[in-house]
Design a protein around this motif. Structure first.
Motif, PDB file in Angstrom:
ATOM      1  N   LEU A  92       0.840  -1.124   0.155  1.00 18.42           N
ATOM      2  CA  LEU A  92      -0.372  -0.060   0.119  1.00 18.42           C
ATOM      3  C   LEU A  92       0.906   1.440   0.040  1.00 18.42           C
ATOM      4  O   LEU A  92       1.740   1.906   0.339  1.00 18.42           O
ATOM      5  N   THR A  93       0.704   2.215  -0.141  1.00 19.18           N
ATOM      6  CA  THR A  93       0.834   3.783  -0.355  1.00 19.18           C
ATOM      7  C   THR A  93       0.295   4.296   1.197  1.00 19.18           C
ATOM      8  O   THR A  93       0.090   3.567   1.339  1.00 19.18           O
ATOM      9  N   GLU A  94       1.724   4.975   1.481  1.00 20.03           N
ATOM     10  CA  GLU A  94       1.015   6.189   2.809  1.00 20.03           C
ATOM     11  C   GLU A  94      -0.286   6.596   2.374  1.00 20.03           C
ATOM     12  O   GLU A  94      -1.432   6.216   3.569  1.00 20.03           O
ATOM     13  N   ALA A  95      -0.901   7.083   1.342  1.00 22.77           N
ATOM     14  CA  ALA A  95      -2.573   7.594   1.366  1.00 22.77           C
ATOM     15  C   ALA A  95      -2.921   6.181   1.273  1.00 22.77           C
ATOM     16  O   ALA A  95      -4.436   5.811   2.247  1.00 22.77           O
ATOM     17  N   GLN A  96      -3.041   5.188   0.567  1.00 21.79           N
ATOM     18  CA  GLN A  96      -3.717   3.987   0.741  1.00 21.79           C
ATOM     19  C   GLN A  96      -3.568   3.573   2.335  1.00 21.79           C
ATOM     20  O   GLN A  96      -5.387   2.549   2.370  1.00 21.79           O
ATOM     21  N   PHE A  97      -2.583   3.228   3.099  1.00 24.72           N
ATOM     22  CA  PHE A  97      -2.255   2.719   4.207  1.00 24.72           C
ATOM     23  C   PHE A  97      -3.324   3.289   4.898  1.00 24.72           C
ATOM     24  O   PHE A  97      -4.095   2.954   5.561  1.00 24.72           O
ATOM     25  N   VAL A  98      -3.380   5.095   5.270  1.00 20.52           N
ATOM     26  CA  VAL A  98      -4.588   5.769   6.570  1.00 20.52           C
ATOM     27  C   VAL A  98      -5.242   5.333   5.947  1.00 20.52           C
ATOM     28  O   VAL A  98      -6.317   5.568   6.318  1.00 20.52           O
ATOM     29  N   THR A  99      -6.162   5.015   4.679  1.00 21.66           N
ATOM     30  CA  THR A  99      -7.569   4.646   4.360  1.00 21.66           C
ATOM     31  C   THR A  99      -7.568   3.921   4.644  1.00 21.66           C
ATOM     32  O   THR A  99      -8.555   3.860   5.307  1.00 21.66           O
ATOM     33  N   GLU A 100      -7.230   3.290   4.891  1.00 20.14           N
ATOM     34  CA  GLU A 100      -7.536   1.378   5.114  1.00 20.14           C
ATOM     35  C   GLU A 100      -7.987   1.662   7.207  1.00 20.14           C
ATOM     36  O   GLU A 100      -8.916   1.092   7.462  1.00 20.14           O
ATOM     37  N   PRO A 104       1.667  15.608  -3.649  1.00 15.93           N
ATOM     38  CA  PRO A 104       1.349  15.504  -2.503  1.00 15.93           C
ATOM     39  C   PRO A 104      -0.491  15.844  -2.797  1.00 15.93           C
ATOM     40  O   PRO A 104      -0.837  15.322  -1.916  1.00 15.93           O
ATOM     41  N   LEU A 105      -0.769  16.625  -3.812  1.00 23.77           N
ATOM     42  CA  LEU A 105      -2.358  16.902  -3.409  1.00 23.77           C
ATOM     43  C   LEU A 105      -3.085  15.585  -4.918  1.00 23.77           C
ATOM     44  O   LEU A 105      -3.816  15.210  -3.971  1.00 23.77           O
ATOM     45  N   GLU A 106      -1.829  14.130  -4.585  1.00 24.62           N
ATOM     46  CA  GLU A 106      -2.834  13.058  -5.053  1.00 24.62           C
ATOM     47  C   GLU A 106      -2.642  12.466  -3.465  1.00 24.62           C
ATOM     48  O   GLU A 106      -3.611  11.628  -3.497  1.00 24.62           O
ATOM     49  N   PHE A 107      -2.379  12.255  -3.050  1.00 25.32           N
ATOM     50  CA  PHE A 107      -1.841  12.176  -1.244  1.00 25.32           C
ATOM     51  C   PHE A 107      -3.386  12.200  -1.265  1.00 25.32           C
ATOM     52  O   PHE A 107      -4.173  11.731  -0.343  1.00 25.32           O
ATOM     53  N   LEU A 108      -3.759  14.053  -1.605  1.00 17.75           N
ATOM     54  CA  LEU A 108      -5.101  14.797  -0.231  1.00 17.75           C
ATOM     55  C   LEU A 108      -6.312  14.033  -1.157  1.00 17.75           C
ATOM     56  O   LEU A 108      -7.454  13.399  -0.653  1.00 17.75           O
ATOM     57  N   ASP A 109      -6.116  13.687  -2.702  1.00 23.18           N
ATOM     58  CA  ASP A 109      -7.301  12.653  -3.462  1.00 23.18           C
ATOM     59  C   ASP A 109      -7.129  11.460  -2.977  1.00 23.18           C
ATOM     60  O   ASP A 109      -9.119  11.035  -2.759  1.00 23.18           O
ATOM     61  N   ALA A 110      -6.133  10.689  -2.363  1.00 26.26           N
ATOM     62  CA  ALA A 110      -6.767   9.422  -1.720  1.00 26.26           C
ATOM     63  C   ALA A 110      -7.484   9.283  -0.971  1.00 26.26           C
ATOM     64  O   ALA A 110      -7.734   8.406  -0.147  1.00 26.26           O
ATOM     65  N   ILE A 111      -7.335   9.964   0.348  1.00 26.30           N
ATOM     66  CA  ILE A 111      -7.449   9.910   1.316  1.00 26.30           C
ATOM     67  C   ILE A 111      -8.622  10.354   1.909  1.00 26.30           C
ATOM     68  O   ILE A 111      -9.408  11.216   0.893  1.00 26.30           O
ATOM     69  N   PRO A 112      -9.473   9.748   2.587  1.00 32.66           N
ATOM     70  CA  PRO A 112     -11.246  10.661   3.267  1.00 32.66           C
ATOM     71  C   PRO A 112     -10.907  12.325   3.241  1.00 32.66           C
ATOM     72  O   PRO A 112     -10.807  12.021   5.466  1.00 32.66           O
ATOM     73  N   VAL A 113     -10.679  13.125   3.193  1.00 30.57           N
ATOM     74  CA  VAL A 113     -10.557  14.415   3.682  1.00 30.57           C
ATOM     75  C   VAL A 113     -11.617  14.575   4.636  1.00 30.57           C
ATOM     76  O   VAL A 113     -11.102  15.261   5.888  1.00 30.57           O
ATOM     77  N   GLU A 114     -12.137  14.490   4.972  1.00 34.30           N
ATOM     78  CA  GLU A 114     -14.025  14.727   5.537  1.00 34.30           C
ATOM     79  C   GLU A 114     -13.285  13.755   7.154  1.00 34.30           C
ATOM     80  O   GLU A 114     -13.945  14.394   7.845  1.00 34.30           O
ATOM     81  N   TRP A 152       1.759  25.981   3.590  1.00 33.23           N
ATOM     82  CA  TRP A 152       0.792  26.970   3.809  1.00 33.23           C
ATOM     83  C   TRP A 152      -0.108  26.503   2.112  1.00 33.23           C
ATOM     84  O   TRP A 152      -1.301  26.705   2.659  1.00 33.23           O
ATOM     85  N   ASP A 153       0.070  25.985   1.090  1.00 32.91           N
ATOM     86  CA  ASP A 153      -0.530  26.188  -0.265  1.00 32.91           C
ATOM     87  C   ASP A 153      -1.022  24.927   0.399  1.00 32.91           C
ATOM     88  O   ASP A 153      -2.498  24.446  -0.521  1.00 32.91           O
ATOM     89  N   LEU A 154      -0.524  23.990   0.926  1.00 34.91           N
ATOM     90  CA  LEU A 154      -1.127  22.721   1.348  1.00 34.91           C
ATOM     91  C   LEU A 154      -2.629  22.748   1.885  1.00 34.91           C
ATOM     92  O   LEU A 154      -3.686  22.396   2.044  1.00 34.91           O
ATOM     93  N   LEU A 155      -2.065  23.625   2.927  1.00 33.47           N
ATOM     94  CA  LEU A 155      -3.240  23.917   4.015  1.00 33.47           C
ATOM     95  C   LEU A 155      -4.908  25.133   3.526  1.00 33.47           C
ATOM     96  O   LEU A 155      -5.109  24.204   3.418  1.00 33.47           O
ATOM     97  N   ALA A 156      -4.184  25.603   2.550  1.00 41.18           N
ATOM     98  CA  ALA A 156      -5.456  26.663   1.418  1.00 41.18           C
ATOM     99  C   ALA A 156      -5.911  25.565   1.110  1.00 41.18           C
ATOM    100  O   ALA A 156      -7.445  25.214   0.558  1.00 41.18           O
ATOM    101  N   GLU A 157      -5.062  24.301   0.373  1.00 39.53           N
ATOM    102  CA  GLU A 157      -5.986  22.939  -0.202  1.00 39.53           C
ATOM    103  C   GLU A 157      -6.565  22.578   0.487  1.00 39.53           C
ATOM    104  O   GLU A 157      -7.776  22.107  -0.684  1.00 39.53           O
ATOM    105  N   LEU A 158      -6.060  22.334   1.861  1.00 39.87           N
ATOM    106  CA  LEU A 158      -6.792  21.114   2.400  1.00 39.87           C
ATOM    107  C   LEU A 158      -8.394  21.860   3.002  1.00 39.87           C
ATOM    108  O   LEU A 158      -9.697  21.130   2.599  1.00 39.87           O
ATOM    109  N   VAL A 159      -8.772  23.002   2.929  1.00 39.47           N
ATOM    110  CA  VAL A 159      -9.426  23.668   3.695  1.00 39.47           C
ATOM    111  C   VAL A 159     -10.845  24.835   2.598  1.00 39.47           C
ATOM    112  O   VAL A 159     -11.465  24.620   2.025  1.00 39.47           O
TER     113      VAL A 159
END
Length: 292
Positions: free
Chosen positions: A154-162, A189-199, A231-238
């Motif tokens: 698993l990638t890190e994002a897949q692992f966190v999601t699992e 890192p944007l693909e990481f955000l795509d892959a995890i349940p950001v909610e 800071w850019d990642l925070l703006a993207e996340l929110v």
């Protein structure tokens, strides 16, 4: 268990070196995060000082030694003391890391990454659920930095999601850790955000580290100003989800002017105001085009 959590706003990690300045500028800081182990089995006077802080700030305990990823179950005495601490300060949630810090024989003294397999993720999810039930408050799991990336299914994002699929815990998303891992291991890192349940992201950590150069890895030091990439990642996340709380972490190389940290706290507070979808899409497109 994550429904109805309070929006704490923009906070700071409480450190002894910053205690006086925090007291002097309490009106500029929305909440504080404390290291769990400092107070877990602390003498009465230490716990009373913590209660004094609770009278002025919401407090969230952030652990280093639960070792949720160890082969054995978390220490029962630790979990019992953690539940007492969380209740004593009426914490809205508590947090620790997706890692292990000890084996059956040795306290490693580091946040050690786990084998990223579905079996391990399922075990962690079930274990985190039991800890959350024992403590009686929402439990947030934090992503860590890792400097050696072993071949895993698993990638890190897949692992966190699992992991999150097997519990009702929230995610403490450390954006500095995400930035460092992405640069050290060559992923977007944007693909990481795509892959995890950001909610499931409740809280965010913001920090600065040591940038790599050539063959040198970037390091998670909590000893520098928060970089533009974070800071850019925070703006993207929110722009994708409502984050309940941001936390500025500084553990060393404290600035001579506490106003530098207050400025970061203010900036994080401003960033919590979600951006329009169109603005987000334009920024994402521009960033990905620049990375191409």
């Amino acid at each position: 268990m994550l429904t109805g959590l309070p929006a704490l706003g923009s906070g700071l990690g409480h450190r002894t070196e910053l205690a006086e300045a925090i007291e002097a500028h309490a009106d500029r800081i929305d909440w504080l995060e404390v290291i769990t182990e400092r107070y877990l089995f602390a003498p009465a006077d230490e716990r009373e000082r913590l209660r004094e802080l609770v009278r002025r700030f919401p407090i969230v305990p952030h652990g280093l030694e639960l070792s949720i990823g160890s082969e054995r179950e978390p220490d029962a005495a630790y979990v019992q003391a953690l539940a007492a601490l969380v209740a004593d300060i009426d914490a809205p949630w508590f947090s620790d890391h997706l890692c292990f810090t000890r084996t059956d024989r040795v306290d490693v003294g580091l946040l050690v990454p786990l084998p990223r397999t579905r079996e391990v993720a399922r075990r962690l999810g079930r274990r985190a659920r039991r800890v959350q039930e024992a403590v009686g408050r929402p439990f947030l799991l934090e992503n860590i930095t890792y400097y050696v990336d072993l071949a895993t299914p698993l990638t890190e994002a897949q692992f966190v999601t699992e992991v999150l699929e097997h519990c009702e815990c929230g995610l403490l998303l450390d954006l500095a850790n995400l930035d460092i891992n992405a640069r050290n291991h060559g992923f977007d890192p944007l693909e990481f955000l795509d892959a995890i349940p950001v909610e499931r992201v409740v809280q965010v950590h913001l920090a600065g580290g040591v940038d790599g150069d050539g063959d040198r890895l970037s390091l998670d030091s909590h000893g520098a100003a928060i970089p533009a990439r974070v800071w850019d990642l925070l703006a993207e996340l929110v722009s994708r989800t409502r984050v309940k709380a941001t936390l500025v972490e500084r553990d060393q190389n404290f600035p001579d002017d506490f106003g530098d940290l207050l400025a970061e706290i203010d900036r994080a507070r401003t960033a919590l105001r979600p951006r329009a979808t169109g603005e987000r899409a334009g920024r994402v497109t521009a960033q990905r085009a620049g990375d191409a």
